[in-house]
Scaffold this active site. Structure first.
Site, PDB file in Angstrom:
ATOM      1  N   HIS A   1      -8.382  -4.906  -0.376  1.00 43.03           N
ATOM      2  CA  HIS A   1      -7.148  -4.187  -0.094  1.00 43.03           C
ATOM      3  C   HIS A   1      -6.399  -4.745   1.113  1.00 43.03           C
ATOM      4  O   HIS A   1      -5.180  -4.621   1.190  1.00 43.03           O
ATOM      5  CB  HIS A   1      -7.449  -2.699   0.146  1.00 43.03           C
ATOM      6  CG  HIS A   1      -6.227  -1.840   0.168  1.00 43.03           C
ATOM      7  ND1 HIS A   1      -5.486  -1.562  -0.961  1.00 43.03           N
ATOM      8  CD2 HIS A   1      -5.577  -1.220   1.190  1.00 43.03           C
ATOM      9  CE1 HIS A   1      -4.457  -0.799  -0.656  1.00 43.03           C
ATOM     10  NE2 HIS A   1      -4.483  -0.587   0.656  1.00 43.03           N
TER      11      HIS A   1
ATOM     12  N   ASP B   1     -10.314  -4.567  -5.014  1.00 47.36           N
ATOM     13  CA  ASP B   1      -9.762  -3.567  -4.101  1.00 47.36           C
ATOM     14  C   ASP B   1     -10.568  -2.273  -4.236  1.00 47.36           C
ATOM     15  O   ASP B   1     -10.558  -1.631  -5.280  1.00 47.36           O
ATOM     16  CB  ASP B   1      -8.285  -3.303  -4.433  1.00 47.36           C
ATOM     17  CG  ASP B   1      -7.563  -2.494  -3.386  1.00 47.36           C
ATOM     18  OD1 ASP B   1      -8.196  -1.630  -2.759  1.00 47.36           O
ATOM     19  OD2 ASP B   1      -6.350  -2.722  -3.199  1.00 47.36           O
TER      20      ASP B   1
ATOM     21  N   SER C   1       0.835  -1.193   0.000  1.00 47.37           N
ATOM     22  CA  SER C   1       0.000   0.000   0.000  1.00 47.37           C
ATOM     23  C   SER C   1       0.875   1.251   0.000  1.00 47.37           C
ATOM     24  O   SER C   1       1.715   1.432  -0.881  1.00 47.37           O
ATOM     25  CB  SER C   1      -0.940  -0.047   1.209  1.00 47.37           C
ATOM     26  OG  SER C   1      -1.977   0.870   1.106  1.00 47.37           O
TER      27      SER C   1
END
Length: 294
Positions: free
Chosen positions: A241, A212, A147
């Site tokens: 995610h 996601d 991320s």
């Protein structure tokens, strides 16, 4: 201009757990640093490293006795090291690698405030520790960014030209692009991965969930397209995610990547260097991620 981007980042990109999920203390018998609130592991070492900005960041080195590589793991923006312990133990065992991870400035027991540039200083300090304390060479190192962690990961990967490999897990093209589908890179944007990926020489594995809803799959696909040295990507069908680690293909594909990097290191050994590797001393310039509009 750098201060402006750092302020923008701090407003919507960093969400350190509050309170922190662990502390750092010194063992009275050994004098070594330990993580309080975390089950002890005899093969885990704790460091407090001083960064270029003067912050002290906490790093943990999870040693495997027969490690093939060392994974330098940069986590998401809504987690700290205490929440990542189980994952690190699993990755160490299944991939047969050492794991080096750290908390960004302002996260966990690390001092300072989180900002884009502080994450760069943080990972530079951790890399220098790997070199000085463990003798880890670039060719023995794989950078892993999850991320927002893809920001410091690609910052380092674009500068280390003999790096063994890079893993981008639910990565972002840039901070602003998570919020708005802009076509051009704006001067005040943060974590401009879309530009830095072009300067990475090592093999790049991209892992992204098809469902996601925080960082769209298009981010992962575009990063993979821009990579010079592509490795077969993993598009996790139905993956979101924050849950890709729960899919069996996640660890299976990672193991395949590590095996391929090991084979590559045997068939293409690194060239002999005339001088020692320099330390990284200056910058030019959650597992889950959250972005918030304010």
């Amino acid at each position: 201009m750098g201060n402006v981007t750092s302020n923008v980042a701090a407003k919507f990109a960093f969400f350190p757990p509050d309170p922190a999920t662990y502390g750092v203390s010194k063992d009275e018998e050994t004098g070594k640093l330990v993580l309080s609130g975390v089950s002890p592991d005899m093969n885990m070492e704790v460091h407090q490293l001083t960064t270029k900005s003067g912050n002290k960041v906490v790093a943990t080195f999870w040693r495997h006795p027969f490690a093939r590589f060392t994974l330098l793991y940069s986590h998401g923006n809504a987690a700290d090291l205490g929440q990542m312990v189980e994952l690190f133990i699993e990755l160490r065992a299944h991939l047969r690698v050492n794991i080096m991870s750290y908390d960004y400035s302002g996260y966990g027991a690390s001092t300072g405030k989180p900002s884009e540039f502080n994450t760069y200083y943080d990972i530079e300090a951790v890399y220098n520790c790997l070199r000085s304390d463990y003798g880890i060479k670039q060719e023995e190192l794989i950078l892993y960014g999850q991320s927002v962690g893809s920001g410091p990961t690609l910052h380092m990967a674009s500068r280390l030209k003999r790096l063994r490999g890079v893993v981008l897990h639910s990565a972002i093209l840039s901070g602003i692009r998570v919020l708005y589908p802009v076509k051009m890179t704006l001067w005040f944007d943060i974590f401009k991965n879309i530009d830095k990926i072009r300067h990475v020489n090592s093999k790049v594995l991209v892992i992204h969930g098809t469902k996601d809803d925080i960082v769209d799959l298009s981010h992962g696909k575009r990063l993979w397209e821009l990579a010079k040295e592509k490795y077969d990507p993993l598009w996790v069908k139905g993956g979101g995610h924050c849950n890709l680690e729960t899919y069996p293909e996640y660890i299976k594909h990672l193991r395949k990547f590590i095996n391929a990097m090991e084979k590559l290191s045997l068939t293409n050994p690194p060239p002999k260097q005339l001088t020692n590797e320099p330390s990284v001393t200056e910058t030019k310039h959650s597992r889950c991620l959250r972005f918030r509009k304010r």
